[in-house]
Scaffold this active site. Sequence first.
Site, PDB file in Angstrom:
ATOM      1  N   PHE A 143      35.300  45.872  34.317  1.00 29.81           N
ATOM      2  CA  PHE A 143      35.889  44.850  35.364  1.00 29.81           C
ATOM      3  C   PHE A 143      37.145  44.005  34.893  1.00 29.81           C
ATOM      4  O   PHE A 143      37.135  43.625  33.622  1.00 29.81           O
ATOM      5  CB  PHE A 143      34.930  43.857  35.748  1.00 29.81           C
ATOM      6  N   ASP A 157      40.443  43.968  27.121  1.00 30.48           N
ATOM      7  CA  ASP A 157      40.018  42.867  28.037  1.00 30.48           C
ATOM      8  C   ASP A 157      38.932  42.008  27.402  1.00 30.48           C
ATOM      9  O   ASP A 157      37.623  42.488  27.585  1.00 30.48           O
ATOM     10  CB  ASP A 157      39.571  43.437  29.318  1.00 30.48           C
ATOM     11  N   LYS A 189      38.386  33.068  30.833  1.00 34.58           N
ATOM     12  CA  LYS A 189      37.209  32.192  30.790  1.00 34.58           C
ATOM     13  C   LYS A 189      36.927  31.296  30.086  1.00 34.58           C
ATOM     14  O   LYS A 189      37.312  29.916  30.181  1.00 34.58           O
ATOM     15  CB  LYS A 189      36.150  33.399  30.712  1.00 34.58           C
TER      16      LYS A 189
HETATM   17  C1  LIG Z   1      35.706  37.595  34.676  1.00 34.88           C
HETATM   18  C2  LIG Z   1      36.666  38.720  34.183  1.00 34.88           C
HETATM   19  C3  LIG Z   1      38.009  39.049  34.548  1.00 34.88           C
HETATM   20  C4  LIG Z   1      38.548  38.416  35.756  1.00 34.88           C
HETATM   21  O1  LIG Z   1      38.931  37.054  35.421  1.00 34.88           O
HETATM   22  P1  LIG Z   1      39.340  36.038  36.502  1.00 34.88           P
HETATM   23  O2  LIG Z   1      39.588  34.797  35.947  1.00 34.88           O
HETATM   24  O3  LIG Z   1      38.252  35.973  37.595  1.00 34.88           O
HETATM   25  O4  LIG Z   1      40.553  36.624  37.279  1.00 34.88           O
HETATM   26  C5  LIG Z   1      38.673  39.867  33.913  1.00 34.88           C
HETATM   27  N1  LIG Z   1      37.990  40.628  32.879  1.00 34.88           N
HETATM   28  C6  LIG Z   1      36.797  40.444  32.644  1.00 34.88           C
HETATM   29  C7  LIG Z   1      36.222  41.354  31.502  1.00 34.88           C
HETATM   30  C8  LIG Z   1      36.121  39.476  33.254  1.00 34.88           C
HETATM   31  O5  LIG Z   1      34.796  39.229  32.652  1.00 34.88           O
END
Ligand SMILES: *Cc1c(COP(=O)(O)O)cnc(C)c1O
Length: 404
Positions: free
Chosen positions: A139, A224, A253
């Site tokens: 994600f 990420d 986050k």
């Molecule tokens: C939450 C998340 C995102 C997206 O972050 P947003 O602030 O909602 O755009 C991207 N990568 C990972 C691994 C995440 O957990």
Amino acid sequence: MSNTQITRPLFDQLMVPNYAPLSMIPVRGEGSRVWDQEDNEYLDLTGGIAVNALGHAHPELVDALTVQAQKLWHVSNIYTNEPALQLAQKLVDNTFAEKVFFANSGAEANEAALKLARRYAQDNFSADKTEIIAFYQGFHGRTFFTVTAGGQSTYSDGFGPKPGDITHLEYNDLTALEAAISDKTCAVILEPLQGEGGVLPICNQFAIAVRALCNKHNALMILDEVQTGMGRTGHLFAYMGLDVVPDVVTSAKALGAGFPISAMLTTTKLASCLTVGTHGTTFGGNPLACAVASKAFDLINTPEMLNGVKQKEQLLRSLLTDINQQFNVFEEIRGAGLLLGAVLNEQYQGRAKDFFLASAEQGLLVLVAGANVIRFAPALNISEDEIKLAMIKFGTAVKKVVSA
Ligand SMILES: *Cc1c(COP(=O)(O)O)cnc(C)c1O
């Protein structure tokens, strides 16, 4: 409109229906506790989905926010500003990175990382070096580029033609990666622990192999760390617990501990392709967000806080194991630090939501990660007593589901 008229049905009346929030509306929080409109108290093991790393209304963050709020909120990137440079200095001093780009969300940081990879390959290799390798169940956010890189096509389907040349492979499958990667690959993007995809840890050998294959094919290794970063796994960034140094790390986050901000971290060499005018954002790196994140950074990046995460992981794991011995609902407890997933066994497949709802009835807020995993991502400064109380509540919730 008075406060008493603000109710959950108003959400359905006013809001785009892309979310399905719980019936209770939280109105205030303190540390790892939250209260709703009726003043019911909840223990919060969600941390606002791994965002509120220092809990709610942390006095030092409130202070950093209000002090900066009296001075300067926003100036745009026509100027730089002191809090942004202070935060960038801390990120550079404490990671592999030499350069920082600030944005406002995880998706935007990943968008910048993917654009950097494409641009770097074009400038230094060839115009057809555009392939991005990503992983199923990964994600990376909800912009069209990042959601297409994400590993669930249902999230990117139905919006017309998708950004091209993105290949998806099985996570932790080295053979598949060896077969797919080539000199046409400009980047491999992955999480060091798949959060949304089910709290699935990376295998260190796989991470090492990704690094080696990226080197061989001049592709960037983009980690990420939007969910795993800023102390979540007991390391400042999760890569620090793996035997790899990535080319790009994205953080969001917990970076602002509840205030929206994100960052893309990289090296001077790679950053040099994003010359003036190639990329940008209006709000990215604004003084207000950076002042809060800078204070959060100081509070998180201490041996006490990071070691505390590992100790609390052990406590949470052992209490979850106790619950499982009693009720036999989990196949395994997996994850790292204070990002743990209780994976439902055969008998309870697809029922994570039931455990989530039963927990809320006990005054406990937990998360799910897909239909089969109950996810815990509490504040890093949650107390051991709060974890124990939370697991008493969770045990009751599990009992209710099992005996229903
Ligand atoms: C939450 C998340 C995102 C997206 O972050 P947003 O602030 O909602 O755009 C991207 N990568 C990972 C691994 C995440 O957990």
